[in-house]
Design an enzyme around this catalytic site. Structure first.
Site, PDB file in Angstrom:
ATOM      1  N   VAL A   1      13.988  17.197  45.587  1.00  0.00           N
ATOM      2  CA  VAL A   1      14.501  18.657  45.581  1.00  0.00           C
ATOM      3  C   VAL A   1      14.835  18.948  44.226  1.00  0.00           C
ATOM      4  O   VAL A   1      15.289  20.052  43.727  1.00  0.00           O
ATOM      5  CB  VAL A   1      15.593  18.601  46.544  1.00  0.00           C
ATOM      6  CG1 VAL A   1      15.659  18.179  48.043  1.00  0.00           C
ATOM      7  CG2 VAL A   1      16.781  17.826  45.948  1.00  0.00           C
TER       8      VAL A   1
ATOM      9  N   HIS B   1      11.882  18.654  51.453  1.00  0.00           N
ATOM     10  CA  HIS B   1      13.214  18.852  51.649  1.00  0.00           C
ATOM     11  C   HIS B   1      13.911  19.686  50.906  1.00  0.00           C
ATOM     12  O   HIS B   1      15.102  19.841  50.691  1.00  0.00           O
ATOM     13  CB  HIS B   1      13.664  17.407  51.429  1.00  0.00           C
ATOM     14  CG  HIS B   1      13.339  16.202  52.021  1.00  0.00           C
ATOM     15  ND1 HIS B   1      13.412  14.949  51.787  1.00  0.00           N
ATOM     16  CD2 HIS B   1      12.744  16.134  53.557  1.00  0.00           C
ATOM     17  CE1 HIS B   1      12.812  14.045  52.773  1.00  0.00           C
ATOM     18  NE2 HIS B   1      12.371  14.950  53.783  1.00  0.00           N
TER      19      HIS B   1
END
Ligand code: BV8
Ligand code: ZN
Length: 248
Positions: A99, A115
């Site tokens: 991320v 994610h």
């Protein structure tokens, strides 16, 4: 390495799956290594919807702490090598579990952030996305009740445990149609990302794993190279460029 480069060069569709290990040499903690994030923090206190509902301030502080570390980090040679792969190959897709936005900073464009992205906030009510590169927005509000224009609570735009993965269908589809999958820096423990190499394998793809250590994916990989992604990937890409140059 030259044979692997030839294999990559002759592949029709190369998918690369990355995990936290690809950012380790940028100074970003991984999750499950000896000094990893999950050794210091309990995942169920921080990376679940219940954790956020229970204690939004704690969860926000954790994400702001990570954002500040990442803001001061830069992509490492592994990120740049993957972006170079994308520019060198006809048909390429990067699927990342990370991320930290470092693949995009390094130039990767054909990317699925499975994610989410830590530099985006999302409204829990209307889903509106806010850019959080510079800080928690809207600025000036207290962290634990950052609100959207609609009054909904803002949250980091990442996928927490127990939450569905927005682009998982595209990731499944790419994994089942690629003929080469490069798996870099993931412990292969988080589903559904961990299933992608198995799907690729079943579809007949060649699986190359790059990791410091053996993982559950090592048994399914056609070949594993153990070492640092920031050292191995540039060498692989260099070999690929040589192979491509002399390709008739
Ligand atoms: C879902 C975002 C369903 C947040 C993350 C029991 C069994 C199986 C599955 C489950 C289960 N119980 C629950 C589940 C499902 C659960 C899951 O898989 N849990 C696991 C942990 C047991 N999954 C979910 O909940 C997912 N959602 O299933 O939803 C659903 C469906 C429909 C409708 C509703 C619900 C959501 C999962 C996403 C969770 N979010 N992160 C944030 O980051 O804050 S997960 C987190 O783990 C990160 O994203 C991270 O990327 C990811 C995977 O970890 P890795 O990237 O692999 O990192 P790790 O530290 O583990 O490993 C690093 C590796 O790098 C190591 O191998 C190391 O050797 C290597 N390395 C280190 N340095 C280097 C290196 N390699 C090369 N070079 C180096 N220099
Ligand atoms: Zn809203």
């Amino acid at each position: 390495m030259e044979n692997l480069a030839k294999k990559v060069s002759n592949s029709k569709f190369v998918v690369t799956l990355t995990g936290a290990g690809v950012s380790a040499e940028s100074g970003i903690s991984t999750f499950r290594d000896k000094d990893g994030l999950w050794k210091t923090y309990r995942v169920d206190e921080l990376a679940t919807p219940n954790a956020f509902a229970r204690n939004p301030k704690l969860v926000w502080e954790w994400y702001e702490w990570r954002r500040n570390i990442i803001r001061n980090a830069s992509p490492n040679p592994a990120h740049y090598a993957i972006a170079k792969l994308e520019r060198t190959l006809q048909n390429f897709l990067l699927i990342t579990q990370n991320v930290d936005n470092l693949h995009k900073v390094a130039g990767s464009e054909k990317i699925i952030e499975l994610h989410g992205n830590i530099f985006k906030n999302k409204c829990s009510r209307c889903g509106k996305i806010y850019d959080a590169t510079k800080g928690p927005v809207p600025l000036g509000q207290s962290l634990e009740n950052l609100q959207c224009d609609c009054g909904g609570l803002l949250r980091p735009d990442v996928v927490w445990f127990g939450e569905s993965i927005p682009h998982i269908e595209a990731a499944f589809n790419a994994s089942s149609t690629c003929d080469f999958m490069l798996v870099v820096g993931t412990s292969g423990t988080v589903e559904p990302a961990a299933s992608l190499p198995y799907i690729a394998k079943r579809a007949g793809a060649f699986i190359l794993e790059i990791n410091l250590n053996e993982t559950p994916l090592t048994q399914v990989a056609d070949y594993s190279i153990f070492g640092k992604a920031g050292e191995i990937l540039p060498t692989l890409v260099q070999n690929l460029l040589t192979v491509q140059k002399f390709k008739v």
